[in-house]
Structures are given as structure tokens and as C-alpha cells.
Design an enzyme around this catalytic site. Sequence first.
Site, PDB file in Angstrom:
ATOM      1  N   HIS A 150       0.839  -1.208   0.000  1.00  0.00           N
ATOM      2  CA  HIS A 150       0.000   0.000   0.000  1.00  0.00           C
ATOM      3  C   HIS A 150       0.865   1.247   0.000  1.00  0.00           C
ATOM      4  O   HIS A 150       2.055   1.190   0.321  1.00  0.00           O
ATOM      5  CB  HIS A 150      -0.919   0.029   1.232  1.00  0.00           C
ATOM      6  CG  HIS A 150      -2.126  -0.840   1.098  1.00  0.00           C
ATOM      7  ND1 HIS A 150      -2.118  -2.171   1.438  1.00  0.00           N
ATOM      8  CD2 HIS A 150      -3.371  -0.577   0.644  1.00  0.00           C
ATOM      9  CE1 HIS A 150      -3.315  -2.689   1.195  1.00  0.00           C
ATOM     10  NE2 HIS A 150      -4.097  -1.745   0.718  1.00  0.00           N
ATOM     11  N   LYS A 154      -0.603   4.906   4.507  1.00  0.00           N
ATOM     12  CA  LYS A 154      -1.507   3.968   5.201  1.00  0.00           C
ATOM     13  C   LYS A 154      -1.073   3.811   6.646  1.00  0.00           C
ATOM     14  O   LYS A 154       0.113   3.669   6.943  1.00  0.00           O
ATOM     15  CB  LYS A 154      -1.542   2.621   4.479  1.00  0.00           C
ATOM     16  CG  LYS A 154      -2.540   1.650   5.114  1.00  0.00           C
ATOM     17  CD  LYS A 154      -2.938   0.540   4.184  1.00  0.00           C
ATOM     18  CE  LYS A 154      -3.880  -0.453   4.873  1.00  0.00           C
ATOM     19  NZ  LYS A 154      -5.177   0.161   5.218  1.00  0.00           N
TER      20      LYS A 154
HETATM   21  P1  NAD Z   1      -7.585   9.434   5.048  1.00  0.00           P
HETATM   22  O1  NAD Z   1      -6.628   9.556   6.192  1.00  0.00           O
HETATM   23  O2  NAD Z   1      -7.264  10.104   3.746  1.00  0.00           O
HETATM   24  O3  NAD Z   1      -9.011   9.982   5.494  1.00  0.00           O
HETATM   25  C1  NAD Z   1      -9.587   9.734   6.761  1.00  0.00           C
HETATM   26  C2  NAD Z   1     -10.482  10.913   7.062  1.00  0.00           C
HETATM   27  O4  NAD Z   1     -11.201  10.601   8.269  1.00  0.00           O
HETATM   28  C3  NAD Z   1      -9.677  12.212   7.311  1.00  0.00           C
HETATM   29  O5  NAD Z   1     -10.245  13.284   6.600  1.00  0.00           O
HETATM   30  C4  NAD Z   1      -9.809  12.374   8.821  1.00  0.00           C
HETATM   31  O6  NAD Z   1      -9.767  13.726   9.231  1.00  0.00           O
HETATM   32  C5  NAD Z   1     -11.194  11.745   9.068  1.00  0.00           C
HETATM   33  N1  NAD Z   1     -11.373  11.430  10.495  1.00  0.00           N
HETATM   34  C6  NAD Z   1     -10.499  10.860  11.340  1.00  0.00           C
HETATM   35  N2  NAD Z   1     -10.993  10.829  12.595  1.00  0.00           N
HETATM   36  C7  NAD Z   1     -12.222  11.397  12.526  1.00  0.00           C
HETATM   37  C8  NAD Z   1     -13.226  11.678  13.484  1.00  0.00           C
HETATM   38  N3  NAD Z   1     -13.051  11.395  14.793  1.00  0.00           N
HETATM   39  N4  NAD Z   1     -14.378  12.258  13.079  1.00  0.00           N
HETATM   40  C9  NAD Z   1     -14.553  12.573  11.774  1.00  0.00           C
HETATM   41  N5  NAD Z   1     -13.621  12.364  10.823  1.00  0.00           N
HETATM   42  C10 NAD Z   1     -12.471  11.774  11.200  1.00  0.00           C
HETATM   43  O7  NAD Z   1      -7.812   7.876   4.840  1.00  0.00           O
HETATM   44  P2  NAD Z   1      -8.434   7.105   3.563  1.00  0.00           P
HETATM   45  O8  NAD Z   1      -7.329   6.631   2.676  1.00  0.00           O
HETATM   46  O9  NAD Z   1      -9.541   7.896   2.993  1.00  0.00           O
HETATM   47  O10 NAD Z   1      -8.990   5.803   4.279  1.00  0.00           O
HETATM   48  C11 NAD Z   1      -9.977   5.885   5.279  1.00  0.00           C
HETATM   49  C12 NAD Z   1     -10.232   4.512   5.873  1.00  0.00           C
HETATM   50  O11 NAD Z   1     -10.803   3.664   4.883  1.00  0.00           O
HETATM   51  C13 NAD Z   1      -8.966   3.790   6.371  1.00  0.00           C
HETATM   52  O12 NAD Z   1      -9.299   3.046   7.520  1.00  0.00           O
HETATM   53  C14 NAD Z   1      -8.614   2.871   5.220  1.00  0.00           C
HETATM   54  O13 NAD Z   1      -7.854   1.755   5.613  1.00  0.00           O
HETATM   55  C15 NAD Z   1     -10.003   2.491   4.772  1.00  0.00           C
HETATM   56  N6  NAD Z   1     -10.139   2.030   3.397  1.00  0.00           N
HETATM   57  C16 NAD Z   1     -10.988   1.012   3.210  1.00  0.00           C
HETATM   58  C17 NAD Z   1     -11.250   0.567   1.935  1.00  0.00           C
HETATM   59  C18 NAD Z   1     -12.265  -0.526   1.738  1.00  0.00           C
HETATM   60  O14 NAD Z   1     -12.588  -0.887   0.587  1.00  0.00           O
HETATM   61  N7  NAD Z   1     -12.844  -1.056   2.812  1.00  0.00           N
HETATM   62  C19 NAD Z   1     -10.604   1.154   0.840  1.00  0.00           C
HETATM   63  C20 NAD Z   1      -9.738   2.219   1.075  1.00  0.00           C
HETATM   64  C21 NAD Z   1      -9.513   2.664   2.366  1.00  0.00           C
END
Ligand code: NAD
Length: 261
Positions: A150, A154
Site C-alpha cells: 500500500h 496507510k
Molecule cells: P484518510 O486519512 O485520507 O481519510 C480519513 C479521514 O477521516 C480524514 O479526513 C480524517 O480527518 C477523518 N477522520 C479521522 N478521525 C475522525 C473523526 N473522529 N471524526 C470525523 N472524521 C475523522 O484515509 P483514507 O485513505 O480515505 O482511508 C480511510 C479509511 O478507509 C482507512 O481506515 C482505510 O484503511 C479504509 N479504506 C478502506 C477501503 C475498503 O474498501 N474497505 C478502501 C480504502 C480505504
Amino acid sequence: MRIAVIGAAGRMGRLLLGEVLAAEDLELVAACDRAESGLIGTPAGALVGRQGGVPLSAVSAEALAAAEVVVDFSLPDGLAATLDALGGQALVTGTTGLPAALAERLTDRAGVAPVVAAANFSTGVTLLLDLVERAAHALPDADVEIVETHHRLKQDAPSGTALALGEAVADGRAVHLAEVAVHGRSGHTGVRPAGEVGFHALRGGDVVGEHQVWLIAQGERLSLGHVAHSRLTFVMGALRAARWVSGRAPGRYAMRDVLGL
Ligand code: NAD
């Protein structure tokens, strides 16, 4: 369908906002991120180069009240805030790296409302989980190694998808993953024990997500893998799950259910 997006300012959140604002059958009623974010109050559209959209707000019961489905791609504390704020809405969450207590809260939530939780919302990975379970069952003596790669930003390792693939191996062999998993190797490890499932996490650059499952036997090796080219595959899967879960009975659903596999 009225939809709320949590983690809206993140990588996944912004892509979700773009797709929700462009979809004729979806109405964005809330876009939430951290209360401390400097973007609070910014119209959601402005985050994705579009007109309009609700202003970005902190997660609260009030913000989520109008939603039928809440889609959460944030971080574990974001999902915890979402669970605190939910009423009767359906939940779709892809947030990974959940501590055990939070995973339990998600299971409890499924007792009162429908929840689709998946470590990976892509169609290809959902199919891969099925194939890996069958392969692990058919090759009971093969040594299994799971390698994932990744992007450098991450925050959790191994990926939720790698762990889900490990669970698929364990299901195929009727064992408990926690009893056979080993995370990386170094030093004098000794001979590889039979039945072990090895996990290896590579991090770098802008890799969206790659997973490879090796089933290594005497004289042959089967390799099953998946490469995500774009995060849009997760976004389209999550919105497919949101459309599917709306109005369902309470319960915990997986992407396999959404795709009818
Ligand atoms: P990222 O860090 O770009 O975004 C996360 C967002 O969540 C940020 O804007 C952050 O400020 C916000 N956040 C954090 N704590 C918060 C809170 N207490 N209240 C409100 N908002 C809050 O991360 P990303 O790449 O967008 O990934 C997000 C999540 O999704 C990760 O856990 C990642 O592993 C997961 N993910 C899952 C899949 C899937 O298919 N299941 C695919 C991609 C990413």
C-alpha cells in the site's frame, strides 16, 4: 436515497462526495470530518471541484439525523464517533484497523440496524476471498503467505484486506487465524511450522492496494492476487452496498451478500 459521508475530507471521503453529488438517485445530507479540521463549514462540493453540497460538519446525531444510510471511511476514532451519533440509520463502513472493542461495538450495532462492513469493497477482492477459501481447503498442506502493498500514508498493517484473506484461509481449513498467523519474520526463526499463515506488509509511494496470496506446496505453487488501480473501485462498491442495504433488516452483512455470492 439520503446519504451521509463520514471522513469526507479524506482520500476516500472526497471520492465518495464526488460520486454522491453526481448521482441522480443520491442526496448528500451530511458530510462530516474531525471537529478540529480547518475545512469545517466548507461546502462539500468545493472539496471536489463541484458546485453546492452541504457544509462540512463534525460528526453528531444532529448532522446524521436526516440520513437513511451513513457511509464511513474515516479512522477508528471517526467510526467510534459515528457509532455514538447513529440513530436508526443503516451503516456502510470500510474503516480498517479497528481495535477489538470497536469491532465488538460494530457487531452490537448490527443487532439494532443493518450494517455492511468490509475491509475491501472491490468486486475483485470479494471474489478473491471466495477463491482463497476454496484453494486453502483444496490444498490443506500448502504453506500460505499473504503479501500486501500500500501507499506510504496507510496507517495500519497488515491491511484489513490481508487479514480478511487470512480469515478466508482459516475458514477453508477450519482453524482459528489467531492461532496460525505470523507477522513478518526475522532472526533465527527455525523451520516453518506446518499450517502457519505468514503476513508481510510493504509500504511505499502511491500504491492503491495490492494483495497476493501464495499457496506453496511441494513441487508447485498457486498464486492468487488482486491489484486495485484506483480507489474508485472501493467507492463504487461502497455506494452499491449503500443502495443495497437501505431498508434491510438489522444484521451484519458482507460484500459477498451485497454481490449475491
Ligand atoms: P484518510 O486519512 O485520507 O481519510 C480519513 C479521514 O477521516 C480524514 O479526513 C480524517 O480527518 C477523518 N477522520 C479521522 N478521525 C475522525 C473523526 N473522529 N471524526 C470525523 N472524521 C475523522 O484515509 P483514507 O485513505 O480515505 O482511508 C480511510 C479509511 O478507509 C482507512 O481506515 C482505510 O484503511 C479504509 N479504506 C478502506 C477501503 C475498503 O474498501 N474497505 C478502501 C480504502 C480505504
